[in-house]
Design a protein around this motif. Structure first.
Motif: not given
Length: 220
Positions: A102-107
């Protein structure tokens, strides 16, 4: 406990006679697409079928006299789901199962719609960068405050951009360029969609709205 089509369908068969017609139809359609996603053997198809299942679960009939932007509808839907999810299964997906994805997706700028708006000339060329930095700050605050509904809203905003790329022919099947976001998006949806469907079935007293395309003939 993870859920799949078979377990959800068995539950649906047992309670469907007590569900409001609109909710029964919504669940029936969502389950049909979840089943198709489970037997799909490629990530692009899996993501698309899971998105359709999600859309079947949440999409609302839009009344012209009361216009409601889709983002607002989605945000309210997610907030309601999180409030009803007393077992914290949605929170488990966000904070335990896929926090890194999720963090990678949001970044990831490639699932940030303003980035593409700039590439296509709808915004000034470099405007997306400032917007992206502000969006990352918003995401970081939501993640830091354990705001599950807010994080899910941001996740689905990014997945919606990915969905548009794929459904409107803006990407290549099995492309190496977008593998990371397609894979992560499909894996996240694979966990979220069954919980969403199960939550709907568990709360027939809630007005989940009317499907936009009611059954008017057999096979709909």
């Amino acid at each position: 406990m993870s859920q799949d089509f078979e377990s959800l369908k068995a539950r649906h068969r047992g309670i469907r006679d007590n569900l409001p017609d609109a909710l029964d139809l919504r669940v029936h359609r969502a389950l049909s697409w979840l089943q198709r996603a489970e037997i799909c053997d490629d990530e692009d198809g899996r993501f698309i079928f899971l998105w359709i299942a999600f859309n079947a679960a949440y999409a609302q009939e839009m009344r012209l006299e009361e216009p409601m932007p889709e983002q607002k509808v989605l945000r309210e839907f997610l907030e309601r789901l999180v409030a009803l999810d007393v077992e914290k299964r949605l929170s488990g997906v966000v904070w335990t199962a896929f926090p890194n994805a999720i963090r990678m997706l949001l970044n990831n700028q490639y699932v940030f719609q303003p980035y593409w708006d700039c590439q296509n000339g709808r915004r000034p060329r470099g405007e997306w960068q400032g917007l992206f930095e502000r969006a990352k700050v918003t995401a970081s605050r939501a993640l830091g405050s354990d705001d599950t509904a807010r994080v899910l809203g941001l996740v689905f905003s990014r997945l919606y951009t990915l969905r548009n790329q794929m459904m409107h022919g803006g990407s290549t099947w099995n492309s190496s360029v977008n593998r990371e976001q397609v894979r992560d998006g499909a894996n996240i949806l694979e966990q979220l969609v069954p919980v969403i469907i199960d939550t709907l079935m568990g709360h027939p007293e809630v007005d989940w709205g009317e499907p936009g395309y009611p059954v008017v003939a057999s096979g709909a």
